[in-house]
Design a protein around this motif. Structure first.
Motif, PDB file in Angstrom:
ATOM      1  N   GLY A 165     -65.246 -23.072 -22.089  1.00  0.00           N
ATOM      2  CA  GLY A 165     -66.191 -21.975 -22.256  1.00  0.00           C
ATOM      3  C   GLY A 165     -65.817 -20.771 -21.415  1.00  0.00           C
ATOM      4  O   GLY A 165     -64.959 -20.837 -20.540  1.00  0.00           O
ATOM      5  N   SER A 166     -66.479 -19.686 -21.668  1.00  0.00           N
ATOM      6  CA  SER A 166     -66.135 -18.446 -20.964  1.00  0.00           C
ATOM      7  C   SER A 166     -66.847 -18.317 -19.624  1.00  0.00           C
ATOM      8  O   SER A 166     -66.414 -17.555 -18.773  1.00  0.00           O
ATOM      9  N   LYS A 214     -73.026 -23.712  -5.712  1.00  0.00           N
ATOM     10  CA  LYS A 214     -73.054 -22.764  -4.591  1.00  0.00           C
ATOM     11  C   LYS A 214     -72.008 -21.664  -4.752  1.00  0.00           C
ATOM     12  O   LYS A 214     -71.499 -21.121  -3.775  1.00  0.00           O
ATOM     13  N   GLY A 215     -71.639 -21.370  -5.985  1.00  0.00           N
ATOM     14  CA  GLY A 215     -70.682 -20.312  -6.256  1.00  0.00           C
ATOM     15  C   GLY A 215     -69.254 -20.631  -5.845  1.00  0.00           C
ATOM     16  O   GLY A 215     -68.391 -19.776  -5.885  1.00  0.00           O
ATOM     17  N   ARG A 216     -68.981 -21.888  -5.435  1.00  0.00           N
ATOM     18  CA  ARG A 216     -67.650 -22.223  -4.923  1.00  0.00           C
ATOM     19  C   ARG A 216     -66.969 -23.352  -5.692  1.00  0.00           C
ATOM     20  O   ARG A 216     -65.783 -23.271  -5.952  1.00  0.00           O
ATOM     21  N   ALA A 217     -67.673 -24.417  -5.987  1.00  0.00           N
ATOM     22  CA  ALA A 217     -67.053 -25.591  -6.594  1.00  0.00           C
ATOM     23  C   ALA A 217     -67.328 -25.604  -8.094  1.00  0.00           C
ATOM     24  O   ALA A 217     -68.477 -25.764  -8.512  1.00  0.00           O
ATOM     25  N   PRO A 218     -66.292 -25.412  -8.918  1.00  0.00           N
ATOM     26  CA  PRO A 218     -66.511 -25.388 -10.365  1.00  0.00           C
ATOM     27  C   PRO A 218     -66.996 -26.740 -10.877  1.00  0.00           C
ATOM     28  O   PRO A 218     -66.563 -27.790 -10.401  1.00  0.00           O
ATOM     29  N   ILE A 219     -67.898 -26.710 -11.837  1.00  0.00           N
ATOM     30  CA  ILE A 219     -68.463 -27.922 -12.415  1.00  0.00           C
ATOM     31  C   ILE A 219     -67.805 -28.145 -13.778  1.00  0.00           C
ATOM     32  O   ILE A 219     -67.932 -27.312 -14.674  1.00  0.00           O
ATOM     33  N   PRO A 220     -67.091 -29.262 -13.957  1.00  0.00           N
ATOM     34  CA  PRO A 220     -66.441 -29.520 -15.245  1.00  0.00           C
ATOM     35  C   PRO A 220     -67.472 -29.649 -16.365  1.00  0.00           C
ATOM     36  O   PRO A 220     -68.560 -30.193 -16.161  1.00  0.00           O
ATOM     37  N   THR A 221     -67.111 -29.157 -17.526  1.00  0.00           N
ATOM     38  CA  THR A 221     -67.976 -29.348 -18.695  1.00  0.00           C
ATOM     39  C   THR A 221     -67.745 -30.720 -19.309  1.00  0.00           C
ATOM     40  O   THR A 221     -68.634 -31.266 -19.950  1.00  0.00           O
ATOM     41  N   HIS A 222     -66.557 -31.290 -19.105  1.00  0.00           N
ATOM     42  CA  HIS A 222     -66.208 -32.617 -19.615  1.00  0.00           C
ATOM     43  C   HIS A 222     -65.208 -33.269 -18.658  1.00  0.00           C
ATOM     44  O   HIS A 222     -64.537 -32.577 -17.899  1.00  0.00           O
ATOM     45  N   ILE A 223     -65.106 -34.582 -18.748  1.00  0.00           N
ATOM     46  CA  ILE A 223     -64.104 -35.340 -18.001  1.00  0.00           C
ATOM     47  C   ILE A 223     -63.433 -36.269 -18.996  1.00  0.00           C
ATOM     48  O   ILE A 223     -64.100 -36.872 -19.832  1.00  0.00           O
ATOM     49  N   TYR A 224     -62.117 -36.366 -18.931  1.00  0.00           N
ATOM     50  CA  TYR A 224     -61.417 -37.281 -19.846  1.00  0.00           C
ATOM     51  C   TYR A 224     -60.738 -38.383 -19.063  1.00  0.00           C
ATOM     52  O   TYR A 224     -60.311 -38.214 -17.927  1.00  0.00           O
ATOM     53  N   LYS A 225     -60.676 -39.549 -19.667  1.00  0.00           N
ATOM     54  CA  LYS A 225     -59.936 -40.694 -19.152  1.00  0.00           C
ATOM     55  C   LYS A 225     -59.290 -41.332 -20.360  1.00  0.00           C
ATOM     56  O   LYS A 225     -59.953 -41.691 -21.311  1.00  0.00           O
ATOM     57  N   SER A 226     -57.994 -41.461 -20.311  1.00  0.00           N
ATOM     58  CA  SER A 226     -57.243 -41.993 -21.436  1.00  0.00           C
ATOM     59  C   SER A 226     -56.356 -43.150 -20.963  1.00  0.00           C
ATOM     60  O   SER A 226     -55.268 -42.910 -20.454  1.00  0.00           O
ATOM     61  N   PRO A 227     -56.825 -44.408 -21.104  1.00  0.00           N
ATOM     62  CA  PRO A 227     -55.985 -45.525 -20.669  1.00  0.00           C
ATOM     63  C   PRO A 227     -54.829 -45.747 -21.629  1.00  0.00           C
ATOM     64  O   PRO A 227     -54.978 -45.621 -22.839  1.00  0.00           O
ATOM     65  N   GLY A 228     -53.697 -46.055 -21.071  1.00  0.00           N
ATOM     66  CA  GLY A 228     -52.515 -46.360 -21.862  1.00  0.00           C
ATOM     67  C   GLY A 228     -51.737 -47.479 -21.228  1.00  0.00           C
ATOM     68  O   GLY A 228     -52.075 -47.952 -20.148  1.00  0.00           O
ATOM     69  N   SER A 229     -50.705 -47.934 -21.860  1.00  0.00           N
ATOM     70  CA  SER A 229     -49.905 -49.013 -21.301  1.00  0.00           C
ATOM     71  C   SER A 229     -48.709 -48.439 -20.563  1.00  0.00           C
ATOM     72  O   SER A 229     -48.343 -47.293 -20.730  1.00  0.00           O
TER      73      SER A 229
END
Length: 90
Positions: free
Chosen positions: A67-68, A74-89
């Protein structure tokens, strides 16, 4: 992180998944943490459960800032809109 803010400092790679004490110590670096919603950070076990008993696994994980206008705690630590986890071998 204060709980009333609604976020935890969540590890991208959980300390409990580290194989030895040196990597456990390195996993505690703030550079390996992102803000995570309390429920997400405290209740996420699906990735670990899928990997257990299947040999050596690699999990690619990280934050997405979509997003834009990205919110920041507190104006300092960005908050993710999503988190990804992709398990693989391996």
């Amino acid at each position: 992180m204060r709980r009333e803010a609604g976020y935890d400092r969540g590890h991208l790679a959980p300390n409990g998944d580290m194989p030895e004490s040196e990597s456990q110590h390195q996993s505690l670096s703030l550079a390996r943490m992102i803000l995570q919603a309390l429920d997400y950070n405290r209740n996420l076990t699906a990735t670990r459960g899928r990997a257990l008993g299947r040999g050596e696994r690699y999990v690619v994980t990280g934050p997405v800032y979509q997003g834009s206008e990205i919110e920041a705690l507190k104006g300092r630590a960005p908050i993710p809109t999503h988190i990804y986890k992709s398990p693989g071998s391996s």
